[in-house]
Design a protein around this motif. Structure first.
Motif, PDB file in Angstrom:
ATOM      1  N   THR A 131     -37.004 -15.884 -12.495  1.00  0.00           N
ATOM      2  CA  THR A 131     -38.100 -16.723 -12.483  1.00  0.00           C
ATOM      3  C   THR A 131     -37.949 -17.493 -13.923  1.00  0.00           C
ATOM      4  N   PRO A 156     -42.488 -19.909  -9.710  1.00  0.00           N
ATOM      5  CA  PRO A 156     -41.463 -20.292  -9.286  1.00  0.00           C
ATOM      6  C   PRO A 156     -40.103 -19.479  -8.996  1.00  0.00           C
ATOM      7  N   GLN A 158     -35.673 -18.952  -8.351  1.00  0.00           N
ATOM      8  CA  GLN A 158     -34.490 -19.717  -8.443  1.00  0.00           C
ATOM      9  C   GLN A 158     -33.276 -18.494  -8.017  1.00  0.00           C
ATOM     10  N   GLN A 171     -32.504 -25.027  -6.374  1.00  0.00           N
ATOM     11  CA  GLN A 171     -33.734 -25.700  -7.116  1.00  0.00           C
ATOM     12  C   GLN A 171     -34.620 -24.713  -7.284  1.00  0.00           C
ATOM     13  N   TRP A 172     -35.712 -24.950  -8.344  1.00  0.00           N
ATOM     14  CA  TRP A 172     -36.882 -24.000  -8.413  1.00  0.00           C
ATOM     15  C   TRP A 172     -37.721 -24.229  -7.250  1.00  0.00           C
ATOM     16  N   LEU A 173     -38.092 -22.976  -6.884  1.00  0.00           N
ATOM     17  CA  LEU A 173     -38.853 -22.974  -5.555  1.00  0.00           C
ATOM     18  C   LEU A 173     -40.423 -22.503  -5.780  1.00  0.00           C
ATOM     19  N   PRO A 174     -41.159 -23.470  -5.655  1.00  0.00           N
ATOM     20  CA  PRO A 174     -42.644 -22.971  -5.899  1.00  0.00           C
ATOM     21  C   PRO A 174     -43.433 -22.035  -4.967  1.00  0.00           C
TER      22      PRO A 174
END
Length: 175
Positions: A131, A156, A158, A171-174
């Motif tokens: 996170t 988020p 990653q 990429q950061w996943l929401p």
């Protein structure tokens, strides 16, 4: 006009290029200059500032290196314009994501209480789930690159993937 210890540095000396006749005289004047509390404090403050700036650049560089290894999201089962021919085997509430990089990729299935996936190409490696605040868990994959985290933190996420093919991050996943 008062004389200051560094005034001699601005006037030419007997040898034309240096105001000090020899190294011992220069050393003695440097010791005297550093003995002055104000000068000493300025030198220490400058060294501390330089140290922190250097550390910041090192940290920024490592973050930049990871950003340069960022995987591209090429498939998201929740996207309306998902490419034809990519199979979503979830059939339910999970979300399938496929990330590709130059030498390494990862397919991930995100479920309500777990995250599982496989490195692409299928190879042994290590995956870290994180996170923005911390690394949540790190696990080694099996021989074909399969991994599973039996946790899915809120917010988020990653993945950092490491294999013989290289290191990369999603990429950061929401969530």
């Amino acid at each position: 006009m008062s004389w200051h210890s560094d005034d001699r540095a601005h006037t030419p000396g007997p040898r034309g290029d240096s105001p000090w006749p020899d190294d011992e005289a220069l050393g003695a004047e440097l010791v005297a200059a550093l003995a002055e509390a104000e000068t000493y404090d300025r030198v220490v403050a400058s060294a501390e500032t330089a140290f922190h700036a250097h550390r910041g650049m090192i940290e920024a560089r490592s973050g930049l290196e990871l950003d340069l290894l960022l995987l591209e999201l090429v498939y998201d089962s929740q996207a309306l314009d998902a490419p034809v021919g990519v199979r979503d085997r979830s059939g339910g509430s999970s979300r399938t994501l496929v990330f590709e990089g130059r030498d390494l990729g990862v397919e991930v299935e995100v479920e309500p209480t777990s995250i599982e996936g496989q490195l692409l190409p299928a190879t042994r490696g290590r995956v870290t789930l994180r996170t923005p605040e911390r690394n949540v868990a790190t696990i080694d994959t099996d021989d074909v690159g399969y991994f599973r985290f039996d946790v899915r933190p809120d917010g988020p996420l990653q993945l950092e993937c490491v294999s013989a093919g290289g290191t990369c991050v999603t990429q950061w996943l929401p969530f």
